[in-house]
Design an enzyme around this catalytic site. Structure first.
Site, mmCIF file in Angstrom:
data_model
loop_
_atom_site.group_PDB
_atom_site.id
_atom_site.type_symbol
_atom_site.label_atom_id
_atom_site.label_comp_id
_atom_site.label_asym_id
_atom_site.label_seq_id
_atom_site.Cartn_x
_atom_site.Cartn_y
_atom_site.Cartn_z
ATOM 1 N N ALA A 209 105.928 74.603 9.500
ATOM 2 C CA ALA A 209 106.064 73.154 9.691
ATOM 3 C C ALA A 209 106.745 72.487 8.494
ATOM 4 C CB ALA A 209 104.699 72.525 9.956
ATOM 5 N N GLU B 148 94.406 60.382 11.168
ATOM 6 C CA GLU B 148 94.890 61.558 11.881
ATOM 7 C C GLU B 148 94.563 62.795 11.059
ATOM 8 O OE1 GLU B 148 98.904 62.626 14.197
ATOM 9 O OE2 GLU B 148 99.073 62.944 12.039
ATOM 10 N N HIS C 7 95.839 68.376 16.382
ATOM 11 C CA HIS C 7 95.785 67.004 15.863
ATOM 12 C C HIS C 7 94.575 66.272 16.438
ATOM 13 C CE1 HIS C 7 100.394 66.557 14.921
ATOM 14 N NE2 HIS C 7 99.912 67.726 14.537
ATOM 15 N N ARG D 103 95.836 66.716 6.120
ATOM 16 C CA ARG D 103 96.221 68.022 6.652
ATOM 17 C C ARG D 103 95.248 69.056 6.099
ATOM 18 N NH1 ARG D 103 102.114 68.461 5.806
ATOM 19 N NH2 ARG D 103 102.067 66.951 7.505
ATOM 20 N N LEU E 244 85.110 66.739 4.503
ATOM 21 C CA LEU E 244 85.677 68.082 4.693
ATOM 22 C C LEU E 244 85.293 68.998 3.538
ATOM 23 C CD1 LEU E 244 89.148 66.972 6.084
ATOM 24 C CD2 LEU E 244 87.527 68.432 7.310
ATOM 25 N N ASP F 146 98.274 56.945 12.922
ATOM 26 C CA ASP F 146 98.406 58.001 11.915
ATOM 27 C C ASP F 146 98.899 57.431 10.577
ATOM 28 O OD1 ASP F 146 100.971 57.410 12.664
ATOM 29 O OD2 ASP F 146 101.639 59.491 12.795
#
Lengths: 196, 196, 196, 196
Positions: free
Chosen positions: A146, A134, A115, A72, A16, A67
């Site tokens: 959240a 996940e 997700h 995140r 990422l 998961d």
């Protein structure tokens, strides 16, 4: 056993960050605001196995819980959310196992997030294992909501008073309005002929 | 262009850290003391192309220079050096292009190190590229020597006075003796029946 | 309670990194090879209190144990060791409580290192506390020896066979010879008129 | 010269992380979502000196520009913003030079943030210098708005079309409403008798 999940988070984070740095360099634009990783605690794993009706064994955890490793990804706009998801899904060594789009279809309480469950190979000292991760991708505003909802849910031991529940839903709608407004402003800016 | 090499270093470092943490966990033993990464500077790349008789172009750099991305792995003992090399070489997504064993055959000035050139795939936003990385693996003592030799070499603009050169060689022999002594002590310790 | 010691390590590491980066910038020279920090485990704290004849209480740990927080600074040469010690000792918010110079006077087993106990102020949310930190400063070669000696000592449960003990001492002498040789080479290099 | 500002950011970040970790431990609550640091570029420093009517010299930069080193602290709620500001301001080695409260009095374009200029001592190898740092503290939602506004401002070379300007102001009001709603929910949660 949890070590392999930790390694999978290291690998996914590296992937990422590479995408984010390339976009930063090519387009002078960081779609990813920041990343957070977490490993499910042994207690949460046990609770989830019990809730799903499985015996509490390591083999069941590996087979039935996908998961255990979670990352995140917080983006500025919901268009970035889908863009990051697509780029990760297309990588040759990543297997996309499942997609749950809670942005298109929010949860009843107002929760929004995209997700993905992906599987990646981890090279250990003497073998290679496939490990599921996940990936939760959402906007800054969705993430703010959240985090608060999560704190409220645990505070009230899962039975949130209905007054607070309905206020949370209203806040979720306010957030959706805000995300739309900010996105529209960003679009207008990019379409305008720059003055420079 | 240098960005892809930076990404390759991120990926290789993640792989090496995973191996080290797994060994730490399984055997309570860290073979890797520490890692250092570096990208060759544009000036060094240009100099190397000129020295090799190639025109100074990006295409030539990509084709003819394989140590633009470099990672140095410092181990406690020379047995660890070969162990790490073998574990990296066997990984399914790593292609081993070249091995130069300057531990078995030291350079004339006394330099010792194991050099690998490997190639790994890097997943970019819209494609996958194979990027070469030079991995230099050596012991703490070899690394200490190499750092000093490097400073001396640059200080004297590549023509080291012969007095200093021969002292460097003697230091290299002292280091070899030390590495052997420390390794033998470590072996004796592991073979002894623990008192605990 | 251990949190304050962790904070003290954060502050001392920031201070040491600042010194190292300034020297790197001014003189193009990094005296510090690397830093390692550690907090004494609750078990080690308890053992040390018992060994010293104190009741096992938090108050006694705070009062009688000064190496709960420890930072190890690894330098290239022993001259750097004393230089770093002097620069830390002179800082206005650092109180130097104790110096043990095991380089000038090595321990019987051959151990060499410079130990400082310093005290620094830590600003908490509602008050300021003074926290002691042990700083161990030594060369790369001394550190290599100390790591192996530490492993051997624990392996044999503190009673090292005399054969191994005398080999360790010989290795310590080899290391002293190596450090001297490398230091002398470094001095000769710096005194030479550069050819550049 | 910029190095001292970099060191000041290291010190301030260490201080802020200590506060955040202590609150996390004591109250199981992280008031700080994340930190970002930046050093003003030489070009921005030059532009600011010109804009203020000063000659472009290092001495003038040091004397007249107080936001060369900047740290941005992102909090969940605006109550956290003031709490962090108070805790930093009270530390014995921090001098508070200036406070600008753009939360109480937003800028005409809608910008909200609390700005502090503080001065902290930095211990160099041979002396101690006092270095100013600008600390911008704001909520997640304020930060989201400010990032977009910043991009728009630069895109239009400082003259934002009035249509976009008024939409930005509306978004700022939406954000204020959201922050209030989320804060009120958080308060209600903390006042409720927990069910656990």
């Amino acid at each position: 056993m949890l070590l392999n999940y930790k390694f999978a988070l290291d690998e996914i984070s590296t992937k990422l960050n590479i995408l984010n740095e390339e976009l930063q360099y090519i387009q002078n634009y960081n779609p990813i605001e920041h990343l957070k990783t977490r490993i499910k605690s042994p207690e949460s794993i046990r609770d989830k196995l019990v809730r799903k009706g499985h015996a509490v064994t390591t083999a069941n955890a590996i087979q039935h819980i996908q998961d255990i490793a979670g990352v995140r990804v917080i983006c500025s706009f919901s268009t970035d959310v889908y863009r990051i998801a697509e780029m990760i899904g297309k990588q040759g060594d990543v297997t996309l196992l499942e997609v749950k789009d809670y942005i298109a279809k929010p949860k009843p309480n107002g929760y929004k997030s995209l997700h993905l469950i992906v599987q990646i190979p981890i090279f250990l000292t003497d073998r290679c294992v496939d490990v599921p991760v996940e990936i939760q991708i959402r906007t800054i505003a969705m993430d703010f909501w959240a985090s608060l909802e999560h704190k409220i849910y645990y505070k009230f031991n899962e039975s949130v008073p209905s007054g607070i529940g309905s206020q949370l839903k209203e806040a979720a709608e306010l957030i959706a309005a805000l995300d739309e407004r900010m996105f529209s402003l960003n679009e207008q800016m990019q379409e305008s002929k720059a003055e420079v």
